[in-house]
Design an enzyme around this catalytic site. Structure first.
Site, short mmCIF file in Angstrom:
data_model
loop_
_atom_site.label_atom_id
_atom_site.label_comp_id
_atom_site.label_asym_id
_atom_site.label_seq_id
_atom_site.Cartn_x
_atom_site.Cartn_y
_atom_site.Cartn_z
N CYS A 195 0.83 -1.21 0.00
CA CYS A 195 0.00 0.00 0.00
C CYS A 195 0.86 1.25 0.00
O CYS A 195 1.74 1.41 0.86
CB CYS A 195 -0.92 0.02 1.23
N ASP A 196 0.62 2.12 -0.96
CA ASP A 196 1.20 3.46 -0.98
C ASP A 196 0.17 4.39 -0.33
O ASP A 196 -0.86 4.72 -0.93
CB ASP A 196 1.50 3.90 -2.42
N VAL A 197 0.43 4.79 0.90
CA VAL A 197 -0.54 5.53 1.70
C VAL A 197 -0.77 6.94 1.16
O VAL A 197 -1.70 7.63 1.58
CB VAL A 197 -0.11 5.55 3.19
N ASN A 251 0.15 4.62 11.43
CA ASN A 251 1.55 4.83 11.80
C ASN A 251 2.40 5.37 10.66
O ASN A 251 3.42 6.01 10.90
CB ASN A 251 2.13 3.49 12.29
N SER A 296 2.83 13.49 16.83
CA SER A 296 4.23 13.69 17.19
C SER A 296 4.30 14.84 18.17
O SER A 296 3.40 15.69 18.22
CB SER A 296 5.05 14.03 15.94
N TYR A 351 6.03 19.40 8.27
CA TYR A 351 5.88 18.20 9.10
C TYR A 351 5.18 18.55 10.40
O TYR A 351 4.23 17.86 10.81
CB TYR A 351 7.25 17.59 9.38
N LYS A 358 1.36 17.19 11.56
CA LYS A 358 1.16 16.44 12.80
C LYS A 358 0.18 17.15 13.75
O LYS A 358 -0.57 16.50 14.47
CB LYS A 358 2.50 16.18 13.49
#
Length: 549
Positions: A343-345, A371, A420, A433, A437
């Site tokens: 699977c390529d998310v 995850n 995170s 990023y 998150k």
């Protein structure tokens, strides 16, 4: 007054109509040299440019642009630069408030990734330390960034991503180095088409209709467009670099930077808190779907839950050979209990196929651990990273809820979204990023609000891991959008001792066993997992009090 729009050139996304068109008119009235309005609505945009040129001859140009597509943003930015010669101000205004199944991906691409794309292009063009003339970038967030609503969790998540991206990227000494002023505007409900047809805008039709009825029955009124426009002009004139502003209820625009900074200061303090322990949920005989499960923490989560009695585990990953080897290794100690699914998310078609394949293998999915993650803000990777970190997580969450919800015949279940500590701290080297998150955290708390668990039987949990000894923290110099900041980040963390993988895994297992629905947790420095929901709620309560003041 510190900044003057006179003789400045403006690029305004979503500028064909609504607030975008009004911003163009207002800044031309205040002496702007020229304005490029960008929009997907070509005929409306051309008509708006023609109207503006009647009162301000040869000062407005329309450029067709679908802000959800990188090729369009690149071409439109180049076209605007060719027309204006220099871009002094970018207003990232384009936005879509729709969480409906057929539109949420496009909406997120516009609301979040489009903002990032135009911001990065603007910074590269404007920054004084690389030969530019400086400038201003205004990112339109929303009160959705600092409030909570269960009906529009994706929209709310994308808007807090805009806020967190803006405050991360503008951390000192960004303005001092680049001469680029980044401002964020949080608009309250304003009388534009964005606030129409509310019943059709939610991911859940019943929730959408409930909100629409409540707005109508309570006689909710929205602020006037003129108030939103005046707020924008006033903020432009006086906003200090990195500041965040609020426009609501036709009141004068308000600098809320101290309030937001206080909340994030509180987040950073809460990384050291108390621990509460009680057992409520048991992983025994449960089926698990784990994205990013071929290696790293994902593979370790699979191993740990199998050791705690899980019935079967489906590990999903783009790394096919590594995933097959991991499943084979798990099956040696837990025969016939692990299956690997490619699977390529970052791709919806892959997610749909992988979810169906997992369901075919497991028969029922009791737990999803979202995850999969990529910590790369580099120019050639940030869009894919956001697709994985944010949109992939949404897609699996929505599919999981639909499958699990007890009010539609499902058996209930748990969805764990891996955020995170980047969501509750500010890092100028990794603004995309950090923002993605924070979007994950805000999405989780919005979608799980109120009676969600009681209605659906689906427990949504959020885990914020601190720095953990995985490949995610290797080669940090190459991970930033700015190589200089990447090298600084690498130097700062060079002597930092990351927590062990075992600690992070133990934290997720512990959280699974004891966590109440809709809670947010942290794991860092090899300490036991801690429930930080009260601190997160306190911060958002303070935001909501601010909106009501």
């Amino acid at each position: 007054m510190q900044w003057d729009p006179k003789d400045k050139t403006f690029l305004i996304t979503g500028g064909a109509s609504g607030l975008g068109a009004e911003y163009a008119q207002a800044f031309l009235n205040h002496g702007a040299k020229r304005v490029a309005i960008l929009d997907i609505a070509a005929e409306v945009g051309k008509a708006t440019a023609e109207r503006l040129n009647k009162s301000h001859p040869d000062k407005a140009v329309f450029i067709s642009c679908d802000a959800s597509k990188e090729e369009d943003t690149a071409a439109a930015f180049a076209a605007a630069l060719a027309q204006l010669k220099q871009i002094d101000v970018i207003i990232n205004n384009a936005g879509i408030m729709v969480d409906a199944p057929n539109m949420w991906r496009t909406a997120s691409d516009v609301n979040w990734q489009g903002v990032v794309s135009f911001s990065l292009k603007g910074i590269n063009h404007m920054r004084k330390d690389e030969g530019g003339a400086g400038g201003t970038i205004v990112n339109i967030a929303s009160i959705a960034a600092i409030s909570r609503a269960g009906a529009l969790p994706i929209y709310y998540g994308s808007k807090i991503a805009v806020l967190h991206f803006s405050q991360c990227i503008s951390e000192k000494p960004f303005f001092e180095n680049t001469g680029v002023r980044v401002l964020t505007m949080c608009l309250g409900g304003t009388d534009t088409p964005l606030m129409q047809n509310l019943g059709a805008r939610s991911y859940d039709r019943k929730l959408g209709e409930f909100i629409a009825a409540k707005v109508e029955n309570d006689g909710v009124t929205f602020q006037k467009v003129e108030s939103g426009v005046k707020a924008m002009v006033d903020m432009f004139n006086s906003g200090t670099p990195g500041s965040i502003w609020l426009s609501i209820d036709n009141k004068p625009v308000q600098d809320i930077t101290p309030n937001v900074s206080s909340a994030f200061d509180g987040f950073e303090k809460l990384l050291y808190g108390a621990i509460v322990d009680k057992m409520q949920w048991d992983p025994k005989d449960k089926t698990f779907l784990i994205t990013g499960g071929a290696s790293g923490l994902g593979a370790e989560y699979a191993q740990a839950f199998l050791e705690h009695g899980a019935k079967k585990v489906a590990i999903l990953d783009i790394a096919v050979e590594v995933g097959k080897a991991t499943a084979e290794r798990l099956n040696k100690s837990h025969p016939d209990k692990a299956v690997f699914i490619s699977c390529d998310v970052s791709k919806e078609e892959d997610i749909a196929a992988a979810f169906a394949a997992a369901l075919a293998q497991l028969k029922q999915i009791d737990v999803i651990i979202n995850n999969a993650g990529i910590m790369v803000d580099a120019p050639n990777m940030w869009r894919t990273a956001c697709d994985v970190n944010w949109q992939g997580l949404i897609s699996f969450t929505l599919k999981g809820i639909k499958h699990m919800r007890t009010d539609e015949g499902g058996a209930g279940g748990t969805i764990i979204n891996i955020s995170s500590i980047a969501s509750i701290t500010k890092n100028p080297a990794l603004p995309m990023y950090c923002a993605s998150k924070m979007a994950v955290l805000h999405f989780g708390q919005c979608i799980a609000m109120g009676s969600f668990f009681d209605d659906t039987g689906v427990r949504v949990l959020t885990m914020c891991p601190g720095a953990t000894d995985t490949p995610l923290l290797h080669n940090l110099a190459q991970r930033s959008y700015d190589p200089k900041l990447g090298k600084t980040l690498e130097a700062v963390l060079d002597d930092y001792v990351c927590q062990k993988t075992e600690s992070a895994v133990a934290a997720v297992v512990h959280m699974y066993k004891i966590a109440a629905p809709a809670t947010t947790w942290v794991t860092m420095d090899d300490k036991p997992a801690r429930d930080i929901t009260a601190s997160i709620d306190s911060a958002f309560d303070s935001f909501e009090k601010l909106l009501a003041s």
